[in-house]
Motif scaffolding. Structure first.
Motif, PDB file in Angstrom:
ATOM      1  N   ASP A 219     -39.506 -66.893   0.101  1.00 44.96           N
ATOM      2  CA  ASP A 219     -39.610 -68.203   0.753  1.00 44.96           C
ATOM      3  C   ASP A 219     -38.809 -69.219  -0.073  1.00 44.96           C
ATOM      4  OD1 ASP A 219     -41.447 -69.490   3.063  1.00 44.96           O
ATOM      5  OD2 ASP A 219     -41.349 -70.910   1.403  1.00 44.96           O
ATOM      6  N   TRP A 220     -39.382 -70.400  -0.371  1.00 42.93           N
ATOM      7  CA  TRP A 220     -38.645 -71.355  -1.206  1.00 42.93           C
ATOM      8  C   TRP A 220     -38.295 -70.741  -2.554  1.00 42.93           C
ATOM      9  CZ3 TRP A 220     -36.198 -74.666   1.255  1.00 42.93           C
ATOM     10  CH2 TRP A 220     -36.756 -75.519   2.203  1.00 42.93           C
ATOM     11  N   GLY A 221     -39.162 -69.868  -3.045  1.00 38.93           N
ATOM     12  CA  GLY A 221     -38.876 -69.213  -4.313  1.00 38.93           C
ATOM     13  C   GLY A 221     -37.578 -68.437  -4.272  1.00 38.93           C
ATOM     14  N   TRP A 324     -46.874 -65.062  10.431  1.00 42.71           N
ATOM     15  CA  TRP A 324     -45.790 -64.572   9.582  1.00 42.71           C
ATOM     16  C   TRP A 324     -46.091 -63.213   8.956  1.00 42.71           C
ATOM     17  CZ3 TRP A 324     -44.441 -69.597   6.377  1.00 42.71           C
ATOM     18  CH2 TRP A 324     -44.029 -70.596   7.263  1.00 42.71           C
ATOM     19  N   THR A 325     -47.298 -62.698   9.181  1.00 41.69           N
ATOM     20  CA  THR A 325     -47.640 -61.381   8.657  1.00 41.69           C
ATOM     21  C   THR A 325     -47.275 -60.283   9.646  1.00 41.69           C
ATOM     22  OG1 THR A 325     -49.407 -62.271   7.278  1.00 41.69           O
ATOM     23  CG2 THR A 325     -49.545 -59.942   7.825  1.00 41.69           C
ATOM     24  N   GLN A 398     -41.496 -57.576   9.376  1.00 44.51           N
ATOM     25  CA  GLN A 398     -42.235 -58.584  10.124  1.00 44.51           C
ATOM     26  C   GLN A 398     -41.993 -60.002   9.597  1.00 44.51           C
ATOM     27  OE1 GLN A 398     -43.803 -57.879  12.893  1.00 44.51           O
ATOM     28  NE2 GLN A 398     -43.373 -55.699  12.647  1.00 44.51           N
ATOM     29  N   ASP A 399     -41.079 -60.139   8.665  1.00 45.27           N
ATOM     30  CA  ASP A 399     -40.771 -61.461   8.135  1.00 45.27           C
ATOM     31  C   ASP A 399     -40.063 -62.294   9.206  1.00 45.27           C
ATOM     32  OD1 ASP A 399     -40.541 -63.563   6.363  1.00 45.27           O
ATOM     33  OD2 ASP A 399     -39.674 -62.367   4.764  1.00 45.27           O
ATOM     34  N   HIS A 426     -44.068 -61.748   5.668  1.00 41.05           N
ATOM     35  CA  HIS A 426     -43.529 -62.821   4.840  1.00 41.05           C
ATOM     36  C   HIS A 426     -44.137 -62.880   3.445  1.00 41.05           C
ATOM     37  CE1 HIS A 426     -41.493 -66.641   4.227  1.00 41.05           C
ATOM     38  NE2 HIS A 426     -42.625 -67.170   3.792  1.00 41.05           N
ATOM     39  N   PHE A 427     -45.437 -62.654   3.339  1.00 34.73           N
ATOM     40  CA  PHE A 427     -46.128 -62.814   2.059  1.00 34.73           C
ATOM     41  C   PHE A 427     -46.198 -61.460   1.343  1.00 34.73           C
ATOM     42  CE2 PHE A 427     -47.662 -65.935   5.126  1.00 34.73           C
ATOM     43  CZ  PHE A 427     -47.393 -67.126   4.452  1.00 34.73           C
ATOM     44  N   ALA A 428     -45.022 -60.951   0.990  1.00 28.37           N
ATOM     45  CA  ALA A 428     -44.911 -59.572   0.516  1.00 28.37           C
ATOM     46  C   ALA A 428     -45.671 -59.322  -0.775  1.00 28.37           C
ATOM     47  CB  ALA A 428     -43.436 -59.212   0.337  1.00 28.37           C
TER      48      ALA A 428
END
Length: 451
Positions: A219-221, A324-325, A398-399, A426-428
């Motif tokens: 993400d932003w990271g 987002w998952t 799925q991102d 998204h939240f891998a």
């Protein structure tokens, strides 16, 4: 005539010593102080009092599930769990599992946790005795996440992988909170975006004694560590990301041309379904990024609304964890959130929300969109600057966006690893910590072996 759109420009200039704190510039306090999460009892009581207020819910339209947004029946169940079963003090103790610190950089108090390389959980003993190299790793979160995202992956990064792995490294991990997120102080002045954050985090790593290190983010990271590797290639030994945007002029041109040219000519046939038809690709982005337009244009308005009510805050954030998952979740009555197969526990989801709530950081976190997604975002010069440090990408199907390797290479010229996983969103780091940690171990080991 040469098309200057594709020429590599000079790196964007950065003020080496800006002051983001309130008032006039002063000298930073460079000491590092220990920190523990300890929410005052009055704040905890205030949260409980607000959660006890009667809910004002509008019944969902028949058969819409989560396609119109958060389902009111599901929200009622989550608030009931939050009120009756969730134990903040117990969770707070868990969040203090890793040592945490604060230090001042460019006028801002920056929070970070530090996970040190430890014992090998496979029973092999001390990593130092087994000849495993300990290397520093900067690990950066995104929105609407926080350092809470990393508690499942940290044990996998700070120990050697299970037997059979060829990894020769283990990590000393530094996880900072982005300025304005959680316990990191927010800027008092406009203009602190990803480039400026990259410089702050570089100064953090140097202050901790790491002049050279690896960096990972999503993400932003992902944007922050990519900018860091592009701006400071002598400090970043390698950069690994999940969710690569691939927003380069050449990559964008290839993506468009690939939609009309024969399959496989520019984009591999196995990657076609991630991008084409472009109408589906962009329609999904339009469907799932309305929040970003609000946050990029009027962050303080939406922030003020969410900062008044913990239920509103939970609704706004949890909807992202649902959609987002997995792309099928909006078609489920509970958005997947209450399913036994949902990859996140309700406690871990509420940990993240409580971190935003108790620090009052939702407004300052969404301002990051206004600072980054302005009129220059998609044409910012650094998009034309190649990232030449060794790079690794982990893509999860799925991102929100899955960028093929052939397009990503226009930004990352030294692609060491690229892996598209069979599942994950998204939240891998929270959902697929084993897969992501294995990718990071493999990537860094390959880079280290070059030496």
């Amino acid at each position: 005539m040469v098309n200057r759109k594709f020429e590599e420009p000079p790196l964007p200039p950065l003020d080496p010593n800006p002051w983001w704190g309130p008032g006039e510039p002063k000298e930073d306090k460079v000491d590092v102080t220990e920190f523990k999460i300890n929410v005052p009892e009055k704040d905890l009581k205030d949260l409980k009092d607000r959660l006890a207020l009667p809910l004002r819910l509008t019944p969902a339209l028949e058969g819409t599930n989560f396609t119109y947004g958060f389902n009111s029946e599901t929200l009622s169940k989550i608030v009931s769990y939050w009120t009756k079963k969730y134990d903040w003090r117990k969770r707070e103790a868990q969040l203090n599992k890793y040592p945490q610190y604060k230090t001042q950089i460019e006028g801002l108090t920056i929070h970070y946790l530090r996970a040190s390389a430890g014992e090998d959980t496979s029973g092999g003993g001390d990593t130092k005795k087994r000849g495993v190299k300990i290397v520093p790793l900067l690990l950066v979160h995104g929105w609407p996440g926080s350092v809470v995202e990393f508690y499942k992956i940290l044990p996998l990064l700070t120990t050697t992988p299970r037997e059979g792995s060829s990894s020769g490294v283990v990590f000393e991990v530094i996880c900072p909170s982005i300025p304005g997120y959680g316990f990191s102080q927010a800027s008092s002045k406009p203009g602190l975006g990803s480039l400026q954050t990259a410089q702050i985090f570089l100064k953090l790593m140097k202050r901790l004694g790491f002049d050279q290190f690896y960096a990972q983010g999503g993400d932003w990271g992902a944007l922050i560590v990519t900018d860091m590797a592009t701006l400071f290639p002598h400090n970043v030994l390698g950069v690994h990301i999940n969710m690569a945007a691939g927003n380069t002029p050449a990559g964008n041109l290839k993506m468009v041309l690939g939609s009309v040219l024969p399959s496989g000519l520019l984009v591999a046939e196995t990657d076609q379904h991630h991008l084409y038809p472009l109408s589906s690709f962009y329609s999904r982005l339009m469907l799932e990024t309305g929040y970003a337009h609000i946050q990029a244009t009027k962050p303080d308005t939406i922030g003020a609304v969410l900062d008044q009510n913990p239920v509103a805050l939970a609704t706004y954030i949890l909807e992202k964890f649902s959609t987002w998952t997995h792309r099928d979740n909006p078609h489920k009555p509970d958005g997947g959130l209450l399913s036994e197969t949902f990859p996140f526990t309700m406690d871990s989801l509420l940990d993240n929300i409580c971190l935003y709530w108790f620090t009052g950081s939702i407004t300052t976190s969404v301002r990051f969109y206004a600072e980054n997604m302005n009129k220059d975002f998609y044409n910012r010069p650094i998009n034309n600057n190649v990232c030449r440090v060794p790079s690794g990408l982990s893509m999860f199907p799925q991102d929100l966006v899955v960028i093929p390797e052939s397009i990503a290479k226009h930004k990352f010229s030294d692609m060491v690893t690229y892996r598209l996983h069979e599942y994950g969103g998204h939240f891998a780091a929270m959902e697929c910590p084993e897969q992501l940690a294995a990718d990071v171990h493999e990537f860094v080991t390959l880079v280290e072996n070059r030496h």
